[in-house]
Write an enzyme that holds these catalytic residues in place. Structure first.
Site, PDB file in Angstrom:
ATOM      1  N   GLY A  35     -14.142  -2.970   0.300  1.00 14.38           N
ATOM      2  CA  GLY A  35     -15.411  -2.525   0.552  1.00 14.38           C
ATOM      3  C   GLY A  35     -15.733  -1.434  -0.298  1.00 14.38           C
ATOM      4  O   GLY A  35     -17.020  -1.164  -0.754  1.00 14.38           O
TER       5      GLY A  35
ATOM      6  N   LYS B 259     -21.399 -15.337   1.393  1.00 15.22           N
ATOM      7  CA  LYS B 259     -22.728 -14.875   1.799  1.00 15.22           C
ATOM      8  C   LYS B 259     -23.242 -14.238   0.540  1.00 15.22           C
ATOM      9  O   LYS B 259     -22.754 -13.260  -0.032  1.00 15.22           O
ATOM     10  CB  LYS B 259     -22.527 -14.005   2.960  1.00 15.22           C
ATOM     11  CG  LYS B 259     -22.259 -14.624   4.287  1.00 15.22           C
ATOM     12  CD  LYS B 259     -22.588 -13.797   5.239  1.00 15.22           C
ATOM     13  CE  LYS B 259     -22.228 -14.129   6.457  1.00 15.22           C
ATOM     14  NZ  LYS B 259     -21.979 -13.010   7.292  1.00 15.22           N
TER      15      LYS B 259
ATOM     16  N   ARG C 180       0.890  -1.084   0.087  1.00 17.33           N
ATOM     17  CA  ARG C 180      -0.075   0.161   0.008  1.00 17.33           C
ATOM     18  C   ARG C 180       0.901   1.214   0.088  1.00 17.33           C
ATOM     19  O   ARG C 180       0.480   2.215  -0.373  1.00 17.33           O
ATOM     20  CB  ARG C 180      -1.015   0.007   1.097  1.00 17.33           C
ATOM     21  CG  ARG C 180      -2.120  -0.923   0.925  1.00 17.33           C
ATOM     22  CD  ARG C 180      -3.042  -0.868   1.890  1.00 17.33           C
ATOM     23  NE  ARG C 180      -4.100  -1.636   1.749  1.00 17.33           N
ATOM     24  CZ  ARG C 180      -5.072  -2.068   2.651  1.00 17.33           C
ATOM     25  NH1 ARG C 180      -5.189  -1.942   3.674  1.00 17.33           N
ATOM     26  NH2 ARG C 180      -6.080  -2.767   2.117  1.00 17.33           N
TER      27      ARG C 180
ATOM     28  N   GLY D 260     -10.498  -8.393  -1.272  1.00 17.76           N
ATOM     29  CA  GLY D 260      -9.529  -9.043  -0.368  1.00 17.76           C
ATOM     30  C   GLY D 260      -9.299 -10.557  -1.022  1.00 17.76           C
ATOM     31  O   GLY D 260      -8.200 -11.052  -1.586  1.00 17.76           O
TER      32      GLY D 260
END
Ligand code: AMP
Length: 416
Positions: free
Chosen positions: A395, A209, A36, A372
């Protein structure tokens, strides 16, 4: 279109840059992966070429509004300095202390200052000291940050889905603002995939999910030509069609919704590809991501899973069907693995599809992988370098695919 770095005047200016330095640390505060930090170098190099004085702002971990020494950005300043080959100033403990402000005020062209972890202040996340929502506190904190520089550059894609002081709040307190090179690249790839995809446009969705990805599926149904569903998510869809799924992971409270989504896909003429066979196991050690000794592992003959077994990967016939869609696609958006890919024995579906996505990309398709686990999966397949774009924000990229407005992007001014 939002303004990007080259649209604004940064020459000899004091430039505040929001970066994503939320890096993993070991127990001794050593950085275990500096990707990062390295990813921000293009924006920083450009600003140095423009003789800007650079003030970097970032967060690390979840200190929840308190100064937690273990979550100091000090090791990041040292690593950035190594990577860029220049000193990086750092004031420990408090990002808006008098000393931090003085260091910012004295910063000269070509110098770099990294501010301490912004989340040592609850106001960064729009809360007061008691942990309650407090917009005024956030705005006051954003103003303090803004007072240290002249213009603002947003280069932390991983946080743009949050309406925080350093992402959205700061913009109105500076003279000008723009997306940095990293964010610009994210917006280009994700934006173009969704807004003007070359067709056929294929979405591949997997993971644990359905509930995490309902909004993504709903939004993508309006845009894609076909959609592949794998991973545990697939069993909720199959059960909604009365297919037996044995002991597979399922969200029983989402069955109606899954059926509804399948109906919508049909109405819209979107090809909805569910697995037609599976790799199944009677035992899985989820905690250690391992196959327990003595576990039975089989491949089903069709879409039904017998009692006592759970689906752990898509089967060979499914891979073949999915492969056809991947080979034909000209735009591919992928989020989530198609099986328990962390276990080698159950990674075949994910790995094969990753390789095929890379192959399609070599033949001219655009592929975008976000999140991820999907990123780890394309790395496991050894094809990460062949994918057109790997999103840095899990996200944020999901919210983008949901069609949601990202506050940190929305706040940036439009190109003239
Ligand atoms: P997500 O964060 O929603 O993308 O989910 C990723 C996780 O889903 C990974 O840890 C996978 O191991 C898990 N997963 C994928 N397929 C299955 C499956 N068939 N059963 C259980 N977990 C799965």
């Amino acid at each position: 279109m939002k303004k990007t770095l080259k649209d604004i005047d940064v020459k000899n200016k004091k430039v505040l840059v929001r970066v994503d330095y939320n890096v993993p640390l070991d127990a001794n505060q050593n950085i275990t992966n500096d990707k990062r930090i390295a990813a921000t170098l293009p924006t920083i190099q450009y600003l140095l070429e423009q003789d800007a004085a650079i003030i970097l702002m970032a967060h690390l971990g979840r200190p929840k509004g308190k100064a937690v020494p273990e979550m100091s950005l000090k090791p990041v300043a040292a690593r950035l300095s190594e990577l860029i080959g220049k000193p990086v100033k750092f004031v420990e403990g408090d990002c808006i202390s008098d000393q931090a402000k003085k260091t910012a005020a004295d910063l000269k062209s070509g110098e770099i200052l990294l501010l301490e972890n912004l989340r040592f202040y609850a106001a960064e996340e729009g809360k007061n000291a008691a942990g309650e929502k407090d917009k005024a506190a956030m705005d006051a904190f954003a103003k303090e940050l803004a007072s240290m520089g002249e213009v603002f550059v947003q280069d932390a894609f991983g946080t743009v889905h949050r309406a925080h002081a350093s992402t959205a709040g700061i913009v109105k307190h500076v003279k000008d603002a723009a997306a940095g090179f990293l964010v610009e690249k994210e917006l280009k790839f994700l934006g173009e995939a969704l807004d003007k995809p070359v067709r056929p446009f294929l979405a591949i969705l997997g993971g644990a999910k359905v509930s995490d990805k309902i909004n993504v599926i709903e939004n993508l149904l309006n845009k894609v030509d076909s959609i592949i569903i794998g991973g545990a998510m697939a069993y909720t869809f199959l059960k909604s069609q009365s297919v037996s799924i044995g002991a597979s992971l399922v969200e029983d409270d989402k069955l109606d919704l899954a059926a509804e989504l399948l109906k919508k896909a049909k109405e819209k003429g979107v090809e909805f590809l569910l697995p037609v066979d599976h790799v199944i196991a009677d035992k899985v050690d989820f905690a250690n991501k391992a196959v327990p000794a003595g576990a039975a592992v089989k491949v089903t003959v069709d879409e039904a899973i017998p009692e006592g077994f759970m689906g752990v990967d898509v089967g060979p016939e499914s891979i073949e069907r999915f492969a056809k869609a991947v080979k034909e696609a000209k735009t591919i958006v992928w989020n989530g693995p198609l099986g328990i890919f962390e276990i080698d024995q159950f990674s075949k579906g994910t790995v094969e599809i990753a390789k095929l996505a890379a192959q399609s990309t070599e033949q001219g398709a655009t592929s975008v992988v976000g999140g991820g686990d999907s990123v780890s999966a394309v790395k496991k397949a050894g094809v990460d370098k062949k994918i057109s774009h790997i999103s840095t924000g899990g996200g944020a990229s999901l919210e983008f695919l949901e069609g949601k407005e990202l506050p940190g992007i929305a706040a940036l001014p439009e190109k003239k």
